[in-house]
Design an enzyme around this catalytic site. Sequence first.
Site, PDB file in Angstrom:
ATOM      1  N   SER A  60      -2.850  42.464  24.535  1.00  0.00           N
ATOM      2  CA  SER A  60      -3.056  43.790  23.948  1.00  0.00           C
ATOM      3  C   SER A  60      -3.021  43.716  22.433  1.00  0.00           C
ATOM      4  O   SER A  60      -2.008  43.308  21.852  1.00  0.00           O
ATOM      5  CB  SER A  60      -1.969  44.740  24.453  1.00  0.00           C
ATOM      6  OG  SER A  60      -1.873  45.828  23.562  1.00  0.00           O
ATOM      7  N   ASP A 163      -6.917  63.308  33.493  1.00  0.00           N
ATOM      8  CA  ASP A 163      -7.127  62.349  32.403  1.00  0.00           C
ATOM      9  C   ASP A 163      -8.082  61.237  32.833  1.00  0.00           C
ATOM     10  O   ASP A 163      -9.003  60.862  32.099  1.00  0.00           O
ATOM     11  CB  ASP A 163      -5.790  61.749  31.959  1.00  0.00           C
ATOM     12  CG  ASP A 163      -4.790  62.817  31.565  1.00  0.00           C
ATOM     13  OD1 ASP A 163      -5.194  63.973  31.368  1.00  0.00           O
ATOM     14  OD2 ASP A 163      -3.595  62.482  31.460  1.00  0.00           O
TER      15      ASP A 163
END
Length: 372
Positions: A60, A163
Amino acid sequence: MTAAEPVPDGQVGVWAAPGRVNLIGEHLDYVGGPVLPIAIDLQTTVKARRRTDGRVRVWSGITDRSVEFGADTAPGDVDGWARYAAGTVWALAESGRTTGGADLVISSDVPLGAGLSSSAAIECGIAVALAGLEGWEVDPVEMALICQRGENDYAGAPTGSMDQLASMCGEQGHALLIKTASAPPTVKPVPAHWVDDGYALVVVDTRAKHSHAGGEYGQRRAQTVELTELLGLETLAAAPPDAVLKVDDPTLKARLRHVITETQRVRSAVRALAARDWPQLGQLMTASHVSLRDDYDVSAPELDLTVEAALEHGALGARMTGGGFGGSAIALVEAGGVDALRAAVAAAFARIDFPAPRTFVVEPADGARRVS
Ligand code: GLA
């Protein structure tokens, strides 16, 4: 998602999935109500390459860390930010799609913890990347629900489906009317022309951090379950206006009033979008905020202050967006008034020593897709 040949071993593909802003219809996606989000032009990018050893490694750029786990990962194996990635791998496997392994590099310009669905963007980005690598053909609504399952049952956040549906199904220039009364939910793109008409949708990231893993969010959900049972309904959003008369407890009565009035506001907002009636849309947004603040009790001082400052400085309407308890607020304003609004909100925060907010303009964008 169209059928695709698997990406050959060793080759790298790039996929992206956006965050979202909800225009109106807050806390309705888990009570069978309608919601009206847009996917936004801030996104998570996933560079992906196949592995054949059944291992998934995620690096990440957001945290500058990497995490490795098996393609047969189970809830409890991985925590922290990487649980959204591992949860997606797990939920895909639960749906019968086990990856042979992958190296994934994620980066994102969706701010974390800002209520703009950075977690859904990670989940949906990883889901489309794995589907692309493996050549799986999955309907976007089904894929969104798989991602939601990962978020609920692996990452431990009891959220609804809005979402992930917004991130997966977004369409440039459109809001999405999502109806959650049916299983699966339906998603209808609705043209959204405020940019053409000279208006801007401003996001104010208040930097007040929020989290939906349990806590207040889970408590609101539990209250809606209690109300649904009390009223003997299938879905709470189907409650008629006079149902509030049947509820004695003042807290539950207020929660129900929000659900009923917010459901009506979404319907009115869809009409306002079609009529390009921006003052009307603005009024509905502000009324939604008042209801979330007073009846659903999910606002925060930073959100209320933003809404107040925005309305005092030219916004047609303003409201918190997303789950609340922190995160972001949105305001609809004439494009020429964005700088004044930004300055007014910054000054209001500085006056009471709140950390400086981040203010930016978003536009309705496309959903998760391969970019190269
Ligand atoms: C969070 C959840 C959504 C939705 C909103 C409130 O963003 O993830 O599912 O419930 O809160 O509308």
